[in-house]
Design a protein around this motif. Structure first.
Motif, mmCIF file in Angstrom:
data_model
loop_
_atom_site.group_PDB
_atom_site.id
_atom_site.type_symbol
_atom_site.label_atom_id
_atom_site.label_comp_id
_atom_site.label_asym_id
_atom_site.label_seq_id
_atom_site.Cartn_x
_atom_site.Cartn_y
_atom_site.Cartn_z
ATOM 1 N N ALA A 267 -1.986 1.148 -4.462
ATOM 2 C CA ALA A 267 -3.166 1.608 -3.723
ATOM 3 C C ALA A 267 -4.274 2.003 -4.699
ATOM 4 N N PHE B 102 0.800 -1.217 0.000
ATOM 5 C CA PHE B 102 0.000 0.000 0.000
ATOM 6 C C PHE B 102 0.837 1.273 0.000
ATOM 7 N N TRP C 103 -3.086 4.683 3.241
ATOM 8 C CA TRP C 103 -2.114 4.113 2.344
ATOM 9 C C TRP C 103 -1.169 5.187 1.834
#
Lengths: 168, 481, 643, 521, 97
Positions: free
Chosen positions: C168, C162, D442
């Motif tokens: 992502a 991520f 993230w």
């Protein structure tokens, strides 16, 4: 006769009243008011109210208005002439509103007819010996209002004492 | 006038005797006695209350030649006025000493005003009502100007006096017209005469109009309200507290008596006029209160708006409406006295700290006073579990029941409006910090604390359990009609 | 026995996921490996046992449905937690657990150095659970649970790295695009419930089959068509068909084992599985079937062409997957449901192998994925090379590898079903498949090494090559269970038969075996032509590719840019939507209209207060004027406006 | 076991606890917090008693208690409490969330702790009371009482623009509720002016002893409905919500989103439907349109919010639109779905606000753009956030899905267009939530997160019950659904009675769309 | 209609208007007196029309009221003058808004 008196003194009263408003100087306004009160006193006589007429002259015009004149003289008899007006339009507005009120009230009251009134319970018929009756009534049936006015005078005395006394 | 009737007026005699005594104490009393002025007043009020309490449960009757009516309504208002006078006296003591106006006449005038109010509420004759109102007015003119050295106080007094006498003259002319129309000034006689005449007598309508103007001025209805903010602001704070409740209640009482007892035949007319006046009073009072930054002035406008709510009960003119109006008057009295009580407790020397900014951070600086103020403001805004809500509930309920749904909706929207400014004080007290250098709060005397505490408890109690007061108001409203 | 313990099958991986996910951070890697791989292995064993047990039953009884509890019940809407084991789900279960197990083993080596080792395996096990739930679900709603579950796992696994924005983004994109399809699916499910008052597969299909008057098989567009199309929207999302294919190539941002398992072998085939599961329904909605056919064909062709111009080894494979999925839908669309499943299975073998091989290549080149920087790896990583070669031949459809049988069956079905155009284009696609596949092989393994200095290609560890070999064997031999009729009996189709018994079948024209054989030979020839072309272009004449690209510049750029579909969506959907939300809805409607109205109401009352303030001018005379005006108004009312 | 006055105990225990707090002048903040927590936990335990002794087979009110409150000659207002399948879980949601909220503010609220705790506890009493009250006046009183502590929570412990938000909140909601007061009064007098009891009024309506013209009914419905619609909030009455949420402290946001919004939907179910079924039927199309607009509108606007709390707030608009849509399907799945969604939204949005609060505690910002890469620093927080996010976007297996799918079933069976549009909301939900998640958690390691640290034991204790409950509802909802059945059926019977032939209302708008041969009951 | 009543009405409205027009607090109060006087005239006129006596009593009472009012009013005005050296009502506008 009565009509004549009415128109004469009624006219004087009205003119005097207008004069109260129209005079620039408050001193003359007060004098005009005294004249008005006197004329109305005559009308009271014409309306078969001699006692009231007398009181009007003695107490009202005589005492109260003289008090007024005193105060006017003590304070500033001629300041009113120089008074500035923050709201010029108010004069016109007041006149307009007064006129409206006059028209409206006149239309409403035009139909007034005392003859249409039924006999009301508790009415006190006026008779010849009205002045003595008046005194009698004042201390019997109208005792409470009469006494109440005495409270009023008490209050007035206190007011004058509190407000107008010299600085303590 | 029989002895019996005199007995029934004993509460008033007591008040007047006390007033005279207080007046005499000023020149003859020793300086040490001055501190007791308030005490004497309260004692007189208590004595009057005791005497009044003896009349409880008597059959309604007219006395003094049909001038005065002794019934639940009279009792109710006499009680109310006694409470107002007593509480005002207590609230005044500290203040007066601080401001150097601690004179016997002050308390004497409170008592005469109380007496005048009582007369106005008890009277069944327009002339006596007029004189009662006049006693009240003269007393309050003087009280408003009691701080002679204060320009604001003097100005308030002058404004009140001039406009008041103007309105009084209008009222008097109205009385004259009613007299001419019906041949009497006695309520029952007016009613009977109007009924006998079949159609509405010509002079009665303008008479009614002028009466409404005159009494509306006392109550502070828009557009006869304009004196209210200025006079409330200028008058010494305890006097303002008194004026916010006393004359208003007296005006309502007189209005109720006149309309319900003397002029029920004109109900369609005065209902519509008062409907409009109520709406104007609520809306404009609230709208103007929104933009105030002086708390005293804001409460003045709020008082105007509150009068509009009370008027709803009059407009409705049903048993429920009258009851609700009386009930709300009680609550309004308590709320107002507490609110002004807090104000004068916090106002500081010279009665100056009355700006919203002076309330910033009050929640921390004076938590108890802030709490009292906060609860009172919630009540004024009509939040549930306070008396203010219950009052409004029954008022609006009576309106809805009588079919005045539109009026109820307007009143309700006005409540929302009022929330804005009532809560603004809360915002200042609790959600803003005090600016640096704010002076400390002066200590508040015990009697004032006691009044505030009792008032707050009463507000809460009325909000939770209003049954008894409501029953009382219901019993009192029986006197009408 | 096993059928009683059916619930264990999905629950074992779930337990593995829970254990590794919740405790994995504190456990040593070895324990994680043991739990996770063990769970997948156990699932495979259980699946095998279930399959065996199913085999032991008479063909007519091979349908075991277990209801465990009522999951949702409100009014007449009920959804059971029920599992269904029949030949179709048994095959899928085997593929899922089998390939899954192999890839788990492969991952031990591939993911060895990763920090998020436990996380990876937790997700993988969770994926197995979801996929098994999807496959074994006994009703539409439960299937939807698995359906969304695999989407979630795909999201998590794509976004495994991520910290890389690309990963992502890709994860989110995958989920959102899948969600669009899922909405179609759930709407289809709702329509099923509305139409049949039930959600169980068996009962719904039974009602369809038993009530031909209400659901006439040859009808035009009816409620069945609506249902089928809605469900197919779901399938396009999950199986990356036009127009929802855009997420799959991006999904290659995930670790390679994930690409192999989820984005090649299993999850993406869920759409195909679902269509086949609903074959009784689809087969009675001819319009919907045509849509499936056309979409499948278009996707297959388009993806194949794109595959020609990609330089990232995984992306080539991804487009290849899209293309092959298109083939499967072609099968379904042509009514050859079992052929679709057959191709699904063989594809699972060789595509997983290709991805794992690619992973091995990447591993060998320390993360290099660009084909232009590979070359000459044949000798350096021989196991990888040979196994990949097998897979490439299989996918190209070279006899007798697995792909040949399955693909040929599909093409034949298209012809036999009366769709010659489809057949021709399919054949063309098959040729293209061979072309891009061998382009990959040649570029990666033949010619001069082009990798960067300092990179020393090396063969992968045993745990990675082992799975390659296993899959290679399956790819080579897997086709034989489904020999076409002209080579014997199609046992695969016969095995699936009980699951497809309610399918409506029109009259099938009969063709001779000779014709079938001829067609098969033709397809092999086309594949060989493709391989030959690849050899000419990419190996025999260095620079040939460049010349072609230069000559057909516009087309080449179009293919390289994947027909610019992403850009189109971005401009046609994403940005307008964001603009609408930001500027119109939020700033204009919310702030500009509603809030302004609210604040404006407040402000207007405040300004009324201001006006009143102005009127309250402090002058006694004007106050008196107010009183007089009020009086005049009251009197005016009483005289004029009264009554 | 029959505990007398169990509902009163549950309701007033927190308030009593609040008074206790105010009456303990010398106590330390720590002690105060413990007392408050204990009080709210005790209320929770008491409310558990309700669940265990709840009889799922009756649609009548249970644990009823009724004492005279304000007695007047003409009528009386009764302190009448009771729960049924509709209110049961609302009560539980309240008692469940309040201890968590108290726990969540353990560290983050350090100023004026005593009034803060008192506010929360008073709020709890008000909310429980709202859900239990069966007397219209009692309901109204408690409904209003809830506003005040909330106002203070926003105004005192809120963010920068807290004053604006607090005022907006109070004015918006007061407007609605006061009009409802007029409605209540009108209803009361129209019904004879002798009782405020909901049960009694419904009984009279059912027996035909009470009735009104359709015009009256419409206005009454609107008077009640406006208050509820503002609370829900239904577009376009929603603009108070984002401001209130953004400015409120974490605890306030959680309660606001978790429970307060439910009061609106609860009101619709409890009052509008049984009392004014005809008007509800007649207005259902309009309200459904607004609800659908809300679903899409909230989701679209949430998509572009730069502030975490604002995003969650707009997502609430979207989710609550779904609830309203469910209610106005007048189907069992729709209504039960709405109820489940109410509980589920309370959990998931409550948890979201808790988590956003945790982020805020650590970074003192709520701007999405300021974050990024948080998952590196706080993996557990990220995982929990992910689960909650998934629940919020209705992933099967978590609570959101059960409610959403039931609502979709209901609405789809009424109108395919509405059902489809509502389902589109699912996509948008995924878009904005995942976008947000991606941008916050993230991405590459972010030096700004260096000092963040992961969540501690207290925060885990806070989140765990919510997560477990989410999972429970998602996996095995029958215990919840079963208890709603009878009560929901009662409400629906009321609605259907207005649809009876010859009834003044016919609702053709929504039914007209079904294709032939697929009528539903 | 009774001519006395018309006169009374005119006097009343002159007083009313004058109250607003005048720019001296003393003069304003004079206008109030005018209004009271108008009312008195009306009372007496009605009393005569009705053949009643009580109208006159009212007038008597009103005069007392007027006297008390005058005393208080003049005291207030004296205080005003002492503090501000003005009798202009427009100068008493420190409180407004």
């Amino acid at each position: 006769m009565e009509t004549l008196i009415f128109y004469l003194f009624g006219g004087i009263a009205l003119l005097a009243a207008v004069s109260v408003v129209a005079q620039k100087n408050v001193f003359y306004s007060a004098l005009s008011l005294i004249l008005c009160l006197g004329s109305v006193a005559v009308l009271f006589l014409a309306l078969e109210a001699p006692f009231i007429a007398a009181v009007q002259v003695i107490v009202y015009a005589g005492a109260i208005m003289v008090l007024f004149l005193f105060v006017i003289m003590i304070l500033d008899p001629f300041s009113a002439a120089a008074a500035r007006d923050k709201r010029k339009r108010l004069t016109c507005l007041a006149a307009a509103l007064g006129l409206v009120a006059l028209v409206v009230m006149f239309t409403l009251m035009r139909a007034y007819d005392p003859a249409a009134l039924p006999v009301v319970a508790g009415g006190i018929p006026a008779d010849a010996a009205s002045v003595s009756r008046l005194g009698q009534l004042l201390f019997t049936r109208f005792l409470v209002p009469f006494e109440a006015t005495s409270i009023l005078i008490l209050v007035a005395i206190m007011g004058v004492v509190v407000l107008a006394r010299k600085r303590s | 006038m029989t002895l019996d009737e005199l007995f029934l007026l004993i509460p008033q005699w007591i008040l007047l005797a006390a007033a005279a005594a207080l007046m005499l104490m000023e020149p003859f009393g020793r300086p040490a006695g001055r501190r007791r002025l308030g005490l004497v007043t309260v004692a007189a009020v208590a004595a009057a209350a005791y005497a009044l309490q003896l009349q409880w449960g008597l059959e309604p009757r007219s006395i003094a030649g049909g001038m005065i009516r002794i019934d639940g309504f009279s009792l109710f208002f006499q009680w109310l006025f006694l409470v107002i006078a007593g509480l005002s006296a207590v609230l005044s003591t500290d203040f007066n000493q601080r401001e150097g106006i601690d004179r016997g006449e002050y308390y004497a005038l409170l008592l005469t005003a109380c007496s005048g109010m009582s007369l106005a509420a008890m009277s069944e004759d327009l002339i006596l009502t007029f004189i009662g109102i006049e006693i009240l007015s003269l007393s309050t003119y003087i009280l408003a100007g009691f701080k002679r050295r204060d320009i604001a106080s003097n100005e308030a007094s002058l404004k009140y006096f001039l406009l008041g006498s103007f309105a009084t003259a209008i009222l008097l002319y109205g009385i004259a017209l009613v007299y001419g129309a019906t041949g009497s000034t006695q309520y029952q006689a007016i009613r009977a005469s109007a009924a006998l005449q079949g159609e509405i007598p010509a002079l009665l309508l303008p008479g009614l109009g002028l009466l409404l103007v005159g009494v509306g001025f006392k109550i502070g209805l828009v557009p006869f309200h304009s004196w209210v903010p200025d006079v409330y602001e200028g008058a010494p704070s305890p006097v303002t507290a008194f004026m916010a409740v006393g004359p208003k209640a007296a005006g309502i009482a007189a209005l109720l008596r006149i309309l319900a007892e003397a002029l029920p035949g004109l109900a369609p007319d005065w209902t519509r006029i008062l409907w409009l006046l109520a709406v104007l009073t609520m809306t404009l009072g609230n709208a103007a209160a929104l933009v105030q930054s002086n708390v005293k002035r804001m409460l003045a406008y709020s008082a105007i708006a509150q009068a509009g709510y009370i008027l709803v009960g009059v407009v409705v003119h049903t048993r429920e409406g009258f009851t609700a109006a009386l009930f709300y008057l009680v609550i309004y009295t308590v709320m107002s006295l507490v609110a002004f009580g807090v104000i004068l407790a916090l106002s500081g020397p010279g009665d100056r700290r009355v700006h919203l900014d002076d309330y910033a951070g009050l929640g921390r600086r004076a938590p108890y006073a802030a709490a009292a103020m906060g609860i009172t403001l919630l009540a004024l805004a009509g939040i549930p579990l306070t008396g203010g809500f219950m009052g409004k509930f029954f008022l609006f309920g009576s309106a809805v029941k009588a079919g005045f749904v539109g009026l109820a909706v307007i009143a309700v929207l006005n409540s929302v409006l009022s929330v804005f400014y009532y809560f603004r004080v809360l915002v200042y007290m609790y959600m803003k910090e005090a600016p640096g250098g704010t002076t400390d709060i002066d200590p508040v005397s015990r009697p004032v604390w006691a009044i505030l505490a009792i008032g707050v408890l009463l507000i809460l109690w009325l909000g939770v359990s209003p049954d008894r007061f409501l029953a009382l108001a219901g019993y009192s409203s029986l006197g009408l009609k | 026995m096993m059928t009683e313990l059916l619930w264990l099958l999905p629950l074992v991986p779930l337990a593995g996921a829970a254990a590794t996910g919740l405790l994995g951070r504190r456990l040593p890697k070895r324990a994680v490996t043991l739990v996770a791989v063990g769970a997948s292995g156990a699932a495979f064993v259980l699946a095998l046992a279930a399959f065996m047990e199913l085999l032991s039953l008479a063909p007519g009884d091979r349908r075991i449905e277990r209801e465990f509890f009522t999951w949702i019940a409100a009014g007449d809407f009920t959804a059971q937690a029920s599992l269904l084991l029949d030949p179709l789900s048994a095959v899928m279960t085997l593929v899922v657990t089998g390939v899954g197990f192999i890839i788990h083993i492969y991952s031990i080596g591939y993911m060895r150095a990763e920090d998020g080792y436990y996380r990876f395996f937790a997700y993988m096990n969770l994926f197995l659970f979801s996929m098994l739930l999807l496959v074994l679900a006994g009703n539409f709603l439960l299937m939807f649970v698995g359906w969304e579950g695999v989407g979630l796992c795909s999201y998590l696994l794509i976004g495994y790295d991520f910290h890389r924005p690309a990963a992502a983004d890709a994860g989110k994109k995958a989920f959102v695009v899948n969600r669009i399809g899922d909405v179609g699916f759930i709407l289809g499910v709702l329509l099923v419930f509305l139409t049949f008052g039930d959600l169980g597969f068996g009962r719904v299909f039974g009602k369809i089959a038993s009530d031909p008057s209400r659901f006439p098989p040859e009808a035009g567009v009816g409620v069945l068509t609506s249902i089928a199309l809605l469900l197919f929207v779901g399938a396009t999302g999950k199986s990356a068909q036009i127009p929802l294919h855009v997420w799959l190539p991006d999904a290659m941002e995930g670790p390679t084992p994930v690409s192999a398992l989820i984005h090649a072998a299993t999850m993406v085939t869920a759409g195909v599985y679902m269509v086949v599961r609903c074959a009784p329904l689809f087969s009675r909605a001819p319009v919907a079937l045509d849509v499936v056919l056309v979409v499948g064909l278009a996707t297959a062709l388009m993806a194949a062409t794109i595959g020609l111009a990609q330089t990232d080894i995984k992306r080539v494979l991804a487009y290849s997957t899209v293309s092959q999925l298109g083939f499967m839908f072609m099968a379904a669309g042509a009514g050859a449901f079992s052929a679709g499943i057959f191709h699904l299975m063989t594809h699972a073998f060789f595509k997983a192998l290709l991805f794992l091989g690619a992973g091995s290549v990447i591993h060998a080149l320390s993360g290099e994925q660009d084909l232009r920087r590979m070359g000459g790896l044949r000798r350096r990583i021989p196991v990888t090379f040979w196994t990949m070669l097998v897979a490439a031949l299989a996918i190209s459809g070279i006899f007798p590898l697995a792909g040949f049988f399955s693909k040929d069956e599909i093409l034949w079905a298209a012809w036999a079903g009366g769709h010659p155009t489809v057949w021709i284009l399919g054949l063309l696609t098959a040729g293209l498949t061979a072309l891009y596949m061998f382009r990959l092989i040649y570029l990666a393994f033949f010619g001069e090494p082009r990798h960067a200095e300092g990179v020393h290609p090396h063969e992968s560890p045993r745990s990675m090559t082992g799975p390659l070999v296993a899959l290679a064997i399956l790819s080579a031999a897997g086709g034989f269970i489904g020999l076409p009729a002209w080579l014997g009996a199609n046992r695969f189709a016969r095995f699936l038969e009980p699951s497809l018994s309610l399918v409506h079948r029109g009259a099938v024209p009969h063709f001779s075996h000779a014709l079938e054989f001829a067609f098969a030979a033709l397809s092999v020839a086309v594949a060989l032509a493709g391989i030959f072309a690849a050899h000419r272009i990419y190996l025999a004449r260095p620079g040939g590719a460049g010349r072609i690209a230069a000559r057909w510049g516009a087309i080449h750029r179009l293919l390289r840019d994947r027909y610019r579909v992403d850009e189109f969506y971005d401009r046609a959907v994403v940005r307008p939507l964001l603009g609408l939300s930001e500027r119109t809805l939020w700033q204009r409607v919310d702030v500009g209209v509603i809030d302004r109205a609210v604040n404006g109401a407040g402000a207007s009352i405040l300004s009324l207060g201001g006006i009143l303030r102005g009127m309250q001018n402090g002058l006694i005379r004007s106050y008196a004027a107010w009183i007089l005006a009020g009086m005049a108004a009251v009197l005016l009312y009483l005289s004029l406006l009264r009554s | 076991m029959d505990v007398p006055f169990i509902l009163s105990w549950t309701t007033y225990l927190p308030a009593a606890c609040a008074l206790l707090l105010l009456a303990l002048p010398g106590a330390s903040d720590r002690a105060l917090r413990r007392i408050a927590l204990a009080g709210s936990l005790a209320a929770f335990v008491l409310s558990l008693h309700l669940v265990f002794h709840f009889d799922p087979f009756t649609g009548r009110m249970q644990f009823e208690e009724s004492v005279s409150w304000i007695r007047l000659p003409a009528f009386e207002i009764r302190h009448h409490l009771g729960v049924d399948g509709i209110s049961l879980f609302m009560v539980l949601l309240t008692t469940f969330l309040t201890p968590l909220v108290l726990l969540s503010s353990w560290r983050s609220v350090t100023q004026r702790v005593r009034p803060f705790l008192a506010c929360i506890l008073l709020l709890e009493t008000g909310m429980i009371g709202v859900f239990c009250a069966l007397d219209l006046m009692l309901f109204y009183v408690l409904w209003e009482v809830v506003l005040i502590p909330m106002y203070f929570l926003i105004g005192i412990w809120g963010g920068e623009r807290r004053l604006y938000a607090a005022v907006k909140f109070i004015l918006y909601t007061m407007t609605g509720s006061l009009l409802m007061l007029v409605g209540i009064l009108y209803l009361f007098f129209a019904a004879g002016g002798d009782t405020f009891s909901l049960v009694e009024l419904v009984a009279r309506l059912e027996s035909g002893a009470l009735g009104w013209t359709s015009r009256e009914e419409l206005w009454l419905f609107l008077a009640f409905g406006l208050a509820f619609a503002i609370k829900v909030p239904l577009v376009p009455l929603h603009t108070w919500l984002p401001d209130a949420h953004v400015e409120a402290p974490t605890a306030g946001s959680v309660i606001l989103a978790g429970v307060l919004l439910k009061m609106g939907a609860y009101g619709l179910l409890r009052f509008c439907l049984p009392l004014f079924p005809g008007a509800a039927l007649a207005l259902a199309p309009c309200i459904s349109v607004l609800a659908v607009i809300g679903i899409l509108y909230g989701a679209l606007v949430a998509m572009v919010q730069p502030d975490l709390k604002k995003l969650v707030a707009y997502s609430s608009v979207s989710h609550m639109g779904l609830v309203v849509l469910g209610i106005f399907t007048f189907t069992t799945p729709g209504l039960e779905g709405a109820l489940v969604q109410m509980v589920g939204h309370g959990l998931s949005t409550g948890a979201l606000f808790l988590l956003v609060g945790m982020l805020y505690d650590r970074r003192h910002t709520r701007r999405i753009a300021d974050f990024g890469g948080v998952a590196h620093a706080s993996p557990v927080l990220a995982a929990a956030f992910l689960v909650v996010t998934l629940s919020s976007i209705a992933l099967p297996g978590l609570n959101g899905f059960v409610g959403e799918v039931l609502i979709l079933v209901g609405s789809f069976s009424r109108s395919k267009v509405f059902g489809t549009l509502a389902a589109v909301g699912m996509v948008l939900g995924a878009v904005y939530m995942l976008r947000m998640y991606q941008r916050v958690f993230w991405g590459p390691k972010n030096p700004a997160n260096a000092g963040m640290g992961d969540i501690g034991t207290r925060e885990k204790v806070l989140l765990l019950p919510i997560l477990l409950l989410m999972l429970w509802i998602g996996v095995y909802p029958p215990p919840f659904l079963r208890r709603m059945d009878a009560s929901v059926a009662g409400v629906l019977r009321r609605v259907e009675s207005a649809r009876a032939p010859g009834g003044s209302y016919r609702v053709d708008f929504m039914d007209a769309r079904g294709t032939p041969g697929e009528e539903t009951k | 209609m009774n001519p006395y009543l018309v006169l009374s009405l005119l006097l009343f409205l002159v007083g009313t208007t004058g109250f607003i027009v005048k720019k001296n607090v003393l003069a304003m109060f004079l206008c109030v007196e005018l209004m009271l006087n108008a009312a008195n005239l009306a009372f007496v006129a009605f009393a005569r029309d009705l053949g009643q006596l009580q109208g006159q009593i009212f007038v008597f009472l009103v005069m007392v009221v007027a006297a008390a009012e005058a005393a208080v009013g003049l005291a207030i005005m004296i205080v005003l003058y002492r503090r501000r050296q003005t009798l202009n009502p427009d100068d008493a506008d420190t409180m407004k808004g």
